[in-house]
Design an enzyme around this catalytic site. Structure first.
Site, PDB file in Angstrom:
ATOM      1  N   GLY A 131      48.422 -22.479  -4.726  1.00 20.64           N
ATOM      2  CA  GLY A 131      47.519 -22.411  -5.832  1.00 20.64           C
ATOM      3  C   GLY A 131      47.902 -23.972  -6.775  1.00 20.64           C
TER       4      GLY A 131
ATOM      5  CG  ASN B 234      43.780 -28.215  -4.770  1.00 21.65           C
ATOM      6  OD1 ASN B 234      43.499 -29.297  -5.119  1.00 21.65           O
ATOM      7  ND2 ASN B 234      44.587 -28.193  -3.753  1.00 21.65           N
TER       8      ASN B 234
ATOM      9  CG  MET C 298      44.068 -21.234   4.172  1.00 21.65           C
ATOM     10  SD  MET C 298      43.689 -22.895   4.033  1.00 21.65           S
ATOM     11  CE  MET C 298      44.071 -23.206   5.770  1.00 21.65           C
ATOM     12  NE  ARG C 299      40.658 -14.114   4.692  1.00 22.19           N
ATOM     13  CZ  ARG C 299      40.776 -13.331   5.707  1.00 22.19           C
ATOM     14  NH1 ARG C 299      39.800 -12.968   6.393  1.00 22.19           N
ATOM     15  NH2 ARG C 299      42.144 -12.620   6.056  1.00 22.19           N
ATOM     16  CB  ILE C 300      34.374 -19.353   7.749  1.00 23.61           C
ATOM     17  CG1 ILE C 300      35.238 -20.221   8.710  1.00 23.61           C
ATOM     18  CG2 ILE C 300      33.229 -20.005   7.758  1.00 23.61           C
ATOM     19  CD1 ILE C 300      35.198 -21.854   8.599  1.00 23.61           C
TER      20      ILE C 300
ATOM     21  CG  HIS D  96      38.594 -30.843   4.303  1.00 26.08           C
ATOM     22  ND1 HIS D  96      39.004 -29.539   5.163  1.00 26.08           N
ATOM     23  CD2 HIS D  96      38.802 -31.637   5.275  1.00 26.08           C
ATOM     24  CE1 HIS D  96      39.436 -29.978   6.462  1.00 26.08           C
ATOM     25  NE2 HIS D  96      39.404 -31.600   6.562  1.00 26.08           N
TER      26      HIS D  96
ATOM     27  CG  ASP E 168      36.369 -28.224   6.166  1.00 25.35           C
ATOM     28  OD1 ASP E 168      36.219 -27.417   5.174  1.00 25.35           O
ATOM     29  OD2 ASP E 168      37.106 -28.108   6.951  1.00 25.35           O
TER      30      ASP E 168
ATOM     31  CD  GLN F 130      45.008 -39.897  -5.371  1.00 27.83           C
ATOM     32  OE1 GLN F 130      43.594 -40.043  -5.905  1.00 27.83           O
ATOM     33  NE2 GLN F 130      46.053 -40.435  -5.857  1.00 27.83           N
TER      34      GLN F 130
HETATM   35  C1  GRF Z   1      45.346 -28.039  -0.058  1.00 24.87           C
HETATM   36  O1  GRF Z   1      45.918 -29.167   0.829  1.00 24.87           O
HETATM   37  C2  GRF Z   1      43.835 -27.913   0.260  1.00 24.87           C
HETATM   38  O2  GRF Z   1      43.341 -28.997   0.443  1.00 24.87           O
HETATM   39  C3  GRF Z   1      43.888 -27.069   1.527  1.00 24.87           C
HETATM   40  O3  GRF Z   1      44.835 -26.264   1.370  1.00 24.87           O
HETATM   41  C4  GRF Z   1      45.915 -26.703   0.525  1.00 24.87           C
HETATM   42  C5  GRF Z   1      45.865 -25.739  -0.549  1.00 24.87           C
HETATM   43  O4  GRF Z   1      47.090 -26.047  -1.335  1.00 24.87           O
HETATM   44  N1  GRF Z   1      42.419 -26.477   1.903  1.00 24.87           N
HETATM   45  P1  GRF Z   1      47.015 -25.117  -2.884  1.00 24.87           P
HETATM   46  O5  GRF Z   1      46.974 -23.729  -2.656  1.00 24.87           O
HETATM   47  O6  GRF Z   1      45.877 -25.641  -3.933  1.00 24.87           O
HETATM   48  O7  GRF Z   1      48.343 -25.642  -3.257  1.00 24.87           O
END
Ligand code: GRF
Length: 204
Positions: free
Chosen positions: A14, A16, A94-96, A113, A149, A177
């Site tokens: 988490g 992000n 991590m799912r479509i 991504h 993606d 980034q």
């Molecule tokens: C990130 O690298 C994102 O780009 C990828 O999965 C990772 C998730 O990281 N899709 P977090 O759970 O946000 O730390």
């Protein structure tokens, strides 16, 4: 009331989502996270959300392992709607996601991504970039469409690939980034600056 009412879907740490929370708290992003859903019961993203007083819960996505479909998809849409979400953020989910969710939030589902799309879609894209011999790698924030993606690109950021990089060091550089790119893309959306023309997203 905040402009964007976000529902965040995640599977892991988490970080992000944390960058989005931080941008909101600093006043850099006019948004509110209404709900966090994780498909992994003990995902740390749920703990992080709760620390900030954000409603967060596990979403049982069985029997599927790699997609959000069927009753779980219906439940997801219901929970997001009930929470008042108008925008869905895939933050390490991590799912479509399938057309039903996309139709429920048209042009309002964003994904991050860890590669410079259209290169290296799918999983472990930083390892793919390293193994390919790329000299630059990076991150893409994009609208989600029915492909993997493949939706219109909103923001990209580059990082160098260094001689002694491992998958871990490269991923760590990309993640720095990511944490800039996602709040930036959402701030453009919140400000009404994004104009989608076919594949091109103009930032005006
Ligand atoms: C990130 O690298 C994102 O780009 C990828 O999965 C990772 C998730 O990281 N899709 P977090 O759970 O946000 O730390």
């Amino acid at each position: 009331m905040a402009t964007l009412k976000l529902g965040v879907l995640g599977s892991g740490s988490g970080s992000n989502m944390q960058s989005i929370v931080d941008a909101i708290e600093k006043g850099e992003l006019d948004a509110e996270i209404k709900l966090v859903l994780a498909d992994v019961k003990d995902a740390y993203i749920l703990e992080r959300a709760k620390k900030h007083g954000i409603p967060a819960q596990w979403l049982d996505c069985a029997p599927w392992k790699t997609k959000l479909e069927g009753p779980a998809e219906d439940r997801c849409i219901e929970l997001l709607r009930d929470a008042g979400c108008d925008t869905v953020v895939l933050a390490g989910f991590m799912r479509i996601v399938k057309p039903k969710l996309l139709a429920a939030f048209p042009m309002r589902v964003l994904n991050i991504h860890p590669a410079l799309l259209p290169a290296f879609p799918g999983v472990h894209s930083w390892t793919q970039a390293l193994d390919y011999g790329c000299k630059v790698a990076g991150v893409t924030v994009h609208f989600v469409d029915a492909g993997t993606d493949s939706g219109p690109i909103i923001v990209q950021k580059c990082v160098p690939v260094l001689e002694d990089d491992t998958p871990e060091t490269l991923h760590a550089r990309i993640q720095v980034q990511e944490h800039i790119a996602f709040p930036e893309a959402l701030a453009h959306l919140a400000a009404g600056r994004l104009k989608v023309e076919g594949r091109r997203v103009r930032i005006g």
